[in-house]
Design a protein around this motif. Structure first.
Motif, PDB file in Angstrom:
ATOM      1  N   ILE A  40      31.291   9.984 -49.106  1.00 11.39           N
ATOM      2  CA  ILE A  40      32.473  10.779 -48.739  1.00 11.39           C
ATOM      3  C   ILE A  40      32.056  12.018 -47.957  1.00 11.39           C
ATOM      4  O   ILE A  40      32.666  12.368 -46.938  1.00 11.39           O
ATOM      5  N   ASP A  41      30.990  12.684 -48.451  1.00  6.65           N
ATOM      6  CA  ASP A  41      30.512  13.874 -47.739  1.00  6.65           C
ATOM      7  C   ASP A  41      30.081  13.531 -46.321  1.00  6.65           C
ATOM      8  O   ASP A  41      30.344  14.287 -45.372  1.00  6.65           O
ATOM      9  N   LYS A  42      29.415  12.393 -46.188  1.00  6.11           N
ATOM     10  CA  LYS A  42      28.976  11.980 -44.860  1.00  6.11           C
ATOM     11  C   LYS A  42      30.168  11.715 -43.949  1.00  6.11           C
ATOM     12  O   LYS A  42      30.170  12.100 -42.773  1.00  6.11           O
ATOM     13  N   GLU A  50      35.715  17.600 -30.359  1.00  5.04           N
ATOM     14  CA  GLU A  50      36.968  17.537 -29.601  1.00  5.04           C
ATOM     15  C   GLU A  50      37.478  18.938 -29.284  1.00  5.04           C
ATOM     16  O   GLU A  50      37.982  19.195 -28.183  1.00  5.04           O
ATOM     17  N   ALA A  51      37.332  19.860 -30.274  1.00  5.20           N
ATOM     18  CA  ALA A  51      37.770  21.237 -30.028  1.00  5.20           C
ATOM     19  C   ALA A  51      36.934  21.885 -28.931  1.00  5.20           C
ATOM     20  O   ALA A  51      37.466  22.586 -28.059  1.00  5.20           O
ATOM     21  N   ARG A  68      33.674  13.463 -39.610  1.00  2.00           N
ATOM     22  CA  ARG A  68      34.990  13.803 -39.058  1.00  2.00           C
ATOM     23  C   ARG A  68      35.048  15.259 -38.612  1.00  2.00           C
ATOM     24  O   ARG A  68      35.656  15.577 -37.582  1.00  2.00           O
ATOM     25  N   VAL A  69      34.416  16.140 -39.406  1.00  2.00           N
ATOM     26  CA  VAL A  69      34.392  17.551 -39.008  1.00  2.00           C
ATOM     27  C   VAL A  69      33.634  17.716 -37.697  1.00  2.00           C
ATOM     28  O   VAL A  69      34.049  18.447 -36.792  1.00  2.00           O
ATOM     29  N   THR A  70      32.500  17.004 -37.594  1.00  6.31           N
ATOM     30  CA  THR A  70      31.720  17.067 -36.350  1.00  6.31           C
ATOM     31  C   THR A  70      32.535  16.560 -35.167  1.00  6.31           C
ATOM     32  O   THR A  70      32.525  17.158 -34.079  1.00  6.31           O
TER      33      THR A  70
END
Length: 392
Positions: free
Chosen positions: A184-186, A198-199, A191-193
């Motif tokens: 899950i952490d991965k 994208e940002a 997704r955060v990366t």
């Protein structure tokens, strides 16, 4: 006779698949120790095993049942009764093991239990199961046997025991939870990366658009400023040209009008002496033009004494203003005894202005009374040669 009778009885139990709930009868004789066995080639047995491995459990049941029943034919029974040996026992037990697992996979635990009991009865004939070369596809057999037939314990199979020894232990609940949390952490990190990427890409696009707009505005402002500057420069140039034209026209008009001539300057002896010292100082520093301007001012002034005129003539000679020096000598008049140095300066000035004969005459009067320096010798030669050219 009791042992001889027990063996065929066990064989019959295997044949008819009896003793679904009761343990198999035991012979009074002690069975021999288990010895290494090998499974002989049997195409139907091999096909049943392959069907089991492929997950085709119903087909595996059909093939393996056929193999087990074929190995218990009347001929096999007669051979066993007469010799006391069951040559195909390893094949039979292998078929029963796979058949039990196929039934268990199909959820038919009663049939699986019957096959396990048949295996126990076969072990009464000769202990073979422990050395069967079983593989990882039936590694769960013994745990299945303990679950569905807990009252009929089996000996441990050495091949399965070796597999269990080398197989990784099942993860604990904590390990599974940790693995799930790590996964899950991965995923969260991924997704955060991705979101950050994208940002960043969006920011880069927006920043590029802003920079492009800024560059456009700066270019427009620069172009406007340059045009304004060019317009101002053009206006200033036109105004300056107009002023120049007007001034030139005025000066021309003024020059065409006759006007009173300027009166000559009158200098006192003190003023003349001060100006003469100033001119000599400038000449000694090499500022010949400034010195010449003062000498000419003294030359053009009225009331200048003879001594000042003599110094002016000398100064103009030293600044190489030979024509102006001749004007000074003309105002000075005739030279007298004791002024031979002035005669030499006058001779040089006459020579430099092209009056060679006059220069030769003045030099002849001066030579007996002046030292023959290198400068005098050089000009003597030049003046005498110039006089000869003039005579020719």
């Amino acid at each position: 006779m009791r042992t001889t009778f027990a063996i065929p009885t066990a064989f019959l139990i295997i044949v008819f698949g009896a003793c679904r709930t009761a343990p198999a009868p035991k012979a009074e004789s002690i069975p021999p120790e288990a010895a290494p066995v090998s499974v002989s080639a049997d195409p139907v047995l091999q096909r049943g095993i392959e069907n089991y491995r492929a997950g085709r459990y119903a087909e595996a049941v059909n093939d393996l049942s056929a193999v087990a029943n074929a190995l218990l034919s009347p001929e096999q029974m007669r051979a066993y009764v007469s010799s006391g040996r069951f040559e195909s026992l390893a094949n039979f037990e292998t078929a029963v093991v796979y058949l039990s697992m196929a039934y268990a996979k199909l959820g038919r635990e009663a049939e699986a239990r019957d096959q396990i009991q048949r295996l126990l009865v076969a072990e009464e004939i000769h202990p073979t199961y422990a050395t069967l070369p079983l593989t990882a596809d039936v590694a769960e057999f013994e745990s299945v046997a303990r679950r569905i037939a807990p009252t009929t314990p089996l000996p441990a199979n050495s091949a399965l025991a070796a597999l269990r020894a080398t197989a990784p232990s099942a993860p604990t609940a904590e390990a599974r939870a940790a693995a799930e949390k790590a996964a899950i952490d991965k995923e969260v990190e991924s997704r955060v990366t991705q979101a950050r990427k994208e940002a960043d890409e969006r920011y880069a696009r927006e920043r590029a658009a802003i920079q492009q707009e800024l560059d456009r505005r700066i270019a427009e402002a620069r172009a406007a400023a340059e045009k304004e500057a060019e317009d101002r420069i053009a206006a200033d140039r036109a105004a300056i040209e107009q002023q120049m034209a007007e001034r030139i026209a005025a000066e021309r008009a003024s020059a065409q009008r006759p006007g009173p001539s300027a009166a000559p300057e009158t200098l006192s002896d003190r003023e003349a002496t001060q100006l003469l010292r100033q001119a000599d100082s400038l000449a000694s520093r090499g500022e010949m033009d400034a010195a010449k301007a003062i000498y000419l001012r003294l030359l053009n002034a009225t009331g200048t004494s003879r001594d000042v005129l003599a110094a002016v003539a000398t100064g103009l000679y030293r600044t190489a203003s030979y024509a102006d020096a001749m004007r000074a000598f003309q105002r000075l008049g005739n030279l007298v005894r004791g002024e031979e140095d002035l005669r030499y300066y006058k001779a040089v000035s006459l020579y430099e202005t092209g009056r060679y004969d006059d220069a030769r005459k003045e030099l002849a009067c001066a030579l007996p009374y002046i030292p023959l320096t290198d400068d005098v010798t050089r000009y003597r030669t030049k003046i005498e040669q110039g006089g000869q050219r003039a005579a020719k």
